[in-house]
Scaffold this motif. Structure first.
Motif, mmCIF file in Angstrom:
data_model
loop_
_atom_site.group_PDB
_atom_site.id
_atom_site.type_symbol
_atom_site.label_atom_id
_atom_site.label_comp_id
_atom_site.label_asym_id
_atom_site.label_seq_id
_atom_site.Cartn_x
_atom_site.Cartn_y
_atom_site.Cartn_z
ATOM 1 N N GLU A 22 30.895 1.381 8.668
ATOM 2 C CA GLU A 22 31.051 1.917 7.317
ATOM 3 C C GLU A 22 32.200 3.054 7.407
ATOM 4 O O GLU A 22 32.387 3.402 8.296
ATOM 5 C CB GLU A 22 29.759 2.696 6.912
ATOM 6 C CG GLU A 22 29.361 3.595 7.625
ATOM 7 C CD GLU A 22 27.852 3.983 7.249
ATOM 8 O OE1 GLU A 22 27.503 4.426 5.916
ATOM 9 O OE2 GLU A 22 26.919 4.046 8.170
ATOM 10 N N ARG A 23 32.713 3.060 6.113
ATOM 11 C CA ARG A 23 33.424 4.111 5.719
ATOM 12 C C ARG A 23 32.978 5.531 5.998
ATOM 13 O O ARG A 23 32.202 5.807 5.092
ATOM 14 C CB ARG A 23 34.240 3.871 4.416
ATOM 15 C CG ARG A 23 34.889 2.510 4.121
ATOM 16 C CD ARG A 23 36.507 2.559 3.548
ATOM 17 N NE ARG A 23 36.856 1.411 3.790
ATOM 18 C CZ ARG A 23 38.083 1.196 4.456
ATOM 19 N NH1 ARG A 23 38.500 2.127 5.391
ATOM 20 N NH2 ARG A 23 38.584 -0.137 4.755
ATOM 21 N N LEU A 24 33.594 6.373 6.911
ATOM 22 C CA LEU A 24 33.098 7.574 7.094
ATOM 23 C C LEU A 24 34.375 8.263 7.387
ATOM 24 O O LEU A 24 35.133 8.350 8.228
ATOM 25 C CB LEU A 24 32.252 7.643 8.443
ATOM 26 C CG LEU A 24 31.213 7.084 8.476
ATOM 27 C CD1 LEU A 24 30.274 7.083 9.991
ATOM 28 C CD2 LEU A 24 30.056 7.509 7.413
ATOM 29 N N ARG A 25 34.720 9.265 6.300
ATOM 30 C CA ARG A 25 35.879 10.268 6.302
ATOM 31 C C ARG A 25 35.815 11.496 6.922
ATOM 32 O O ARG A 25 34.622 12.060 6.321
ATOM 33 C CB ARG A 25 36.452 10.195 5.067
ATOM 34 C CG ARG A 25 36.944 8.830 4.718
ATOM 35 C CD ARG A 25 37.727 8.907 3.351
ATOM 36 N NE ARG A 25 38.013 7.615 2.687
ATOM 37 C CZ ARG A 25 39.005 7.200 1.916
ATOM 38 N NH1 ARG A 25 39.418 8.313 1.077
ATOM 39 N NH2 ARG A 25 39.224 6.352 1.434
ATOM 40 N N VAL A 26 36.337 11.826 8.130
ATOM 41 C CA VAL A 26 36.062 13.317 8.653
ATOM 42 C C VAL A 26 37.321 13.723 8.924
ATOM 43 O O VAL A 26 38.377 13.237 8.969
ATOM 44 C CB VAL A 26 35.234 12.862 10.024
ATOM 45 C CG1 VAL A 26 33.838 12.326 9.732
ATOM 46 C CG2 VAL A 26 36.149 11.915 11.024
ATOM 47 N N ASP A 70 39.462 8.021 8.618
ATOM 48 C CA ASP A 70 38.311 7.188 8.437
ATOM 49 C C ASP A 70 37.974 6.642 9.671
ATOM 50 O O ASP A 70 38.565 5.543 10.339
ATOM 51 C CB ASP A 70 38.771 5.890 7.509
ATOM 52 C CG ASP A 70 37.620 5.360 6.868
ATOM 53 O OD1 ASP A 70 36.457 5.334 7.394
ATOM 54 O OD2 ASP A 70 37.655 4.877 5.795
ATOM 55 N N LEU A 71 36.574 6.639 9.998
ATOM 56 C CA LEU A 71 36.266 6.317 11.347
ATOM 57 C C LEU A 71 36.048 4.398 11.344
ATOM 58 O O LEU A 71 36.150 3.840 12.338
ATOM 59 C CB LEU A 71 34.783 6.627 11.787
ATOM 60 C CG LEU A 71 34.684 8.136 11.979
ATOM 61 C CD1 LEU A 71 33.242 8.568 12.552
ATOM 62 C CD2 LEU A 71 35.968 8.508 12.946
ATOM 63 N N GLU A 99 29.945 0.608 1.546
ATOM 64 C CA GLU A 99 28.938 -0.289 1.981
ATOM 65 C C GLU A 99 29.345 -0.852 3.237
ATOM 66 O O GLU A 99 30.614 -0.919 3.844
ATOM 67 C CB GLU A 99 28.831 -1.393 0.900
ATOM 68 C CG GLU A 99 28.254 -1.155 -0.306
ATOM 69 C CD GLU A 99 26.804 -0.491 -0.298
ATOM 70 O OE1 GLU A 99 26.152 -1.310 0.455
ATOM 71 O OE2 GLU A 99 26.602 0.416 -1.055
ATOM 72 N N PRO A 100 28.381 -1.258 4.134
ATOM 73 C CA PRO A 100 28.657 -1.672 5.544
ATOM 74 C C PRO A 100 29.639 -3.254 5.284
ATOM 75 O O PRO A 100 29.134 -3.778 4.437
ATOM 76 C CB PRO A 100 27.201 -2.087 6.286
ATOM 77 C CG PRO A 100 26.625 -1.061 5.444
ATOM 78 C CD PRO A 100 26.886 -0.777 4.189
ATOM 79 N N HIS A 101 30.310 -3.345 6.215
ATOM 80 C CA HIS A 101 31.107 -4.604 5.997
ATOM 81 C C HIS A 101 30.781 -5.371 7.357
ATOM 82 O O HIS A 101 31.132 -4.983 8.445
ATOM 83 C CB HIS A 101 32.507 -4.335 5.892
ATOM 84 C CG HIS A 101 33.027 -3.618 4.745
ATOM 85 N ND1 HIS A 101 32.769 -4.120 3.487
ATOM 86 C CD2 HIS A 101 33.231 -2.213 4.607
ATOM 87 C CE1 HIS A 101 33.178 -3.137 2.594
ATOM 88 N NE2 HIS A 101 33.600 -2.094 3.166
ATOM 89 N N ALA A 102 30.375 -6.479 7.312
ATOM 90 C CA ALA A 102 30.249 -7.675 8.414
ATOM 91 C C ALA A 102 31.771 -8.278 8.514
ATOM 92 O O ALA A 102 32.111 -8.884 7.453
ATOM 93 C CB ALA A 102 29.253 -8.591 8.202
#
Length: 124
Positions: A22-26, A70-71, A99-102
């Motif tokens: 998933e998109r996680l911006r850190v 973005d992880l 949203e998670p992406h397969a």
């Protein structure tokens, strides 16, 4: 400051897989090779390969960015099954369309990353 962690174990050695589904911006991330890995693990973008500098078992790589990193855009490559990395980060920003992406490089979309996710208080 709260620090979130997640563990990533390769499901397909020899193929670069997304660090997060998933998109996680850190602002920064620390990626640590699991101490029981038998070989090096490689961290980078979608083009990461075993010719790149890798992390020996137990070694870490810190990445900072002036812009949010973005992880979802980071990949990990291992050479043997069961090898992987632990990931430490803070100040997570999830875009609304997170949203998670397969995909072929992230086949489990959401159900592997989530249980390994926890928050711990960091002393700073």
């Amino acid at each position: 400051m709260k620090v979130a962690t997640m563990s990533r174990v390769a499901s397909r050695p020899g193929i670069a897989e997304r660090l997060s589904c998933e998109r996680l911006r850190v602002p920064a991330v620390l990626v640590r090779a699991k101490p029981w890995n038998r070989g090096r693990v490689y961290v980078g973008d979608a083009t990461v390969n075993s010719g790149d500098p890798g992390l020996a078992p137990g070694r870490s790589l810190g990445i900072r960015s002036a812009e949010k990193l973005d992880l979802f855009d980071l990949f990990v490559l291992t050479q043997a099954p069961g090898e992987g990395v632990d990931v430490y980060f803070s100040s997570v920003h999830k875009p609304r369309s997170a949203e998670p992406h397969a995909t072929p490089t992230c086949p489990f979309a959401g159900h592997i990353d989530e249980p390994a996710h926890s928050e711990k208080e960091a002393s700073t």
